[in-house]
Motif scaffolding. Structure first.
Motif, PDB file in Angstrom:
ATOM      1  N   HIS A  46       0.869  -1.295  -0.068  1.00  0.00           N
ATOM      2  CA  HIS A  46       0.021   0.190  -0.296  1.00  0.00           C
ATOM      3  C   HIS A  46       1.015   1.387  -0.101  1.00  0.00           C
ATOM      4  O   HIS A  46       0.665   2.298  -0.762  1.00  0.00           O
ATOM      5  CB  HIS A  46      -0.843  -0.085   1.227  1.00  0.00           C
ATOM      6  CG  HIS A  46      -1.786   1.286   1.405  1.00  0.00           C
ATOM      7  ND1 HIS A  46      -1.507   2.248   2.123  1.00  0.00           N
ATOM      8  CD2 HIS A  46      -2.911   1.606   0.693  1.00  0.00           C
ATOM      9  CE1 HIS A  46      -2.215   3.319   1.939  1.00  0.00           C
ATOM     10  NE2 HIS A  46      -3.001   3.059   1.435  1.00  0.00           N
ATOM     11  N   TYR A 117      -7.393  -0.628  10.346  1.00  0.00           N
ATOM     12  CA  TYR A 117      -6.346  -1.328  10.040  1.00  0.00           C
ATOM     13  C   TYR A 117      -5.183  -0.770   9.996  1.00  0.00           C
ATOM     14  O   TYR A 117      -5.120   0.341   9.829  1.00  0.00           O
ATOM     15  CB  TYR A 117      -6.695  -1.774   8.312  1.00  0.00           C
ATOM     16  CG  TYR A 117      -7.851  -3.193   8.543  1.00  0.00           C
ATOM     17  CD1 TYR A 117      -8.482  -3.200   9.569  1.00  0.00           C
ATOM     18  CD2 TYR A 117      -7.427  -3.979   7.641  1.00  0.00           C
ATOM     19  CE1 TYR A 117      -9.638  -4.353   9.378  1.00  0.00           C
ATOM     20  CE2 TYR A 117      -8.465  -5.025   7.526  1.00  0.00           C
ATOM     21  CZ  TYR A 117      -9.596  -5.404   8.277  1.00  0.00           C
ATOM     22  OH  TYR A 117     -10.206  -6.319   8.301  1.00  0.00           O
ATOM     23  N   THR A 119      -1.696   0.674   8.950  1.00  0.00           N
ATOM     24  CA  THR A 119      -1.033   1.254   7.571  1.00  0.00           C
ATOM     25  C   THR A 119       0.438   1.826   7.759  1.00  0.00           C
ATOM     26  O   THR A 119       0.655   2.260   9.087  1.00  0.00           O
ATOM     27  CB  THR A 119      -1.852   2.436   6.893  1.00  0.00           C
ATOM     28  OG1 THR A 119      -3.356   1.836   6.789  1.00  0.00           O
ATOM     29  CG2 THR A 119      -1.589   2.862   5.641  1.00  0.00           C
ATOM     30  N   THR A 138      -3.182   4.026  12.088  1.00  0.00           N
ATOM     31  CA  THR A 138      -4.554   3.551  11.298  1.00  0.00           C
ATOM     32  C   THR A 138      -4.676   3.986  10.101  1.00  0.00           C
ATOM     33  O   THR A 138      -4.182   5.023   9.718  1.00  0.00           O
ATOM     34  CB  THR A 138      -5.583   3.625  12.438  1.00  0.00           C
ATOM     35  OG1 THR A 138      -5.767   5.010  12.500  1.00  0.00           O
ATOM     36  CG2 THR A 138      -5.380   2.984  13.936  1.00  0.00           C
ATOM     37  N   ARG A 139      -5.707   3.312   9.438  1.00  0.00           N
ATOM     38  CA  ARG A 139      -6.056   3.715   7.981  1.00  0.00           C
ATOM     39  C   ARG A 139      -6.478   5.040   7.956  1.00  0.00           C
ATOM     40  O   ARG A 139      -6.177   5.812   7.133  1.00  0.00           O
ATOM     41  CB  ARG A 139      -6.871   2.601   7.506  1.00  0.00           C
ATOM     42  CG  ARG A 139      -7.108   2.768   5.975  1.00  0.00           C
ATOM     43  CD  ARG A 139      -7.744   1.512   5.368  1.00  0.00           C
ATOM     44  NE  ARG A 139      -7.551   1.688   4.054  1.00  0.00           N
ATOM     45  CZ  ARG A 139      -8.827   1.436   3.065  1.00  0.00           C
ATOM     46  NH1 ARG A 139      -9.970   0.903   3.810  1.00  0.00           N
ATOM     47  NH2 ARG A 139      -8.719   1.507   1.731  1.00  0.00           N
TER      48      ARG A 139
END
Length: 166
Positions: A46, A117, A119, A138-139
């Motif tokens: 990502h 999630y 990141t 976190t995302r």
């Protein structure tokens, strides 16, 4: 980190199993090192895609989610003076910071898929993802900070430095 072969070394069946495993709730695993490696690979991939994106497209034109305006407004309302150019890990990870971030993050539960999630996030927005320049967030924290960096012109440095034209 993972080897160069990454998920491709798993084959189609292995990659499908990995994707399924990553969709299960965290409490289904305990501390499984293989799952941790898969999460790390997913977070790294990502990060790599995002950095390539801001290197090749002027970040001020990027839309990261369907609710960028809502994320940005809420972020700047709750974190008026938050330094997005050079992040201080304590501003994200200290007990006091967690208390401040929690209500911000939780408002996006059900709005942003996988909002909590893990990141990877760059500390210094003018630098690439490296071990020294990366923090786990976190995302929704990633989205809030990167949307702000894009809108406020801080990620333009990466785009310009990559040789792209403004």
């Amino acid at each position: 980190m993972a080897s160069d072969s990454g998920l491709t070394s798993l084959g189609v069946d292995g990659a499908s199993a990995a994707a399924h495993a990553l969709s299960l709730p965290a409490d289904a695993y305990g501390n499984n090192p293989q799952v941790e490696v898969m999460w790390a690979m997913k977070a790294y991939n990502h990060a790599e895609v995002y950095f390539n994106l801001i290197s090749s497209v002027d970040p001020k034109y990027l839309k990261l989610t369907k609710v960028d305006d809502q994320i940005y407004s809420s972020f700047r309302e709750m974190f008026k003076d938050f330094d997005i150019k050079l992040l201080n890990p304590d501003d994200l990870k200290s007990d006091e910071a967690k208390t401040t971030w929690r209500p911000f993050c939780n408002q996006f539960d059900g709005v942003i898929e996988d909002f909590n999630y893990g990141t990877l996030l760059r500390l210094d927005c003018e630098k690439d993802y490296t071990e020294e320049n990366t923090i786990f967030a976190t995302r929704i924290q990633f989205f809030a900070i990167e949307i702000a960096r894009n809108r406020e012109g801080f990620n333009s440095f990466v785009y310009t430095a990559s040789g792209s034209k403004t």
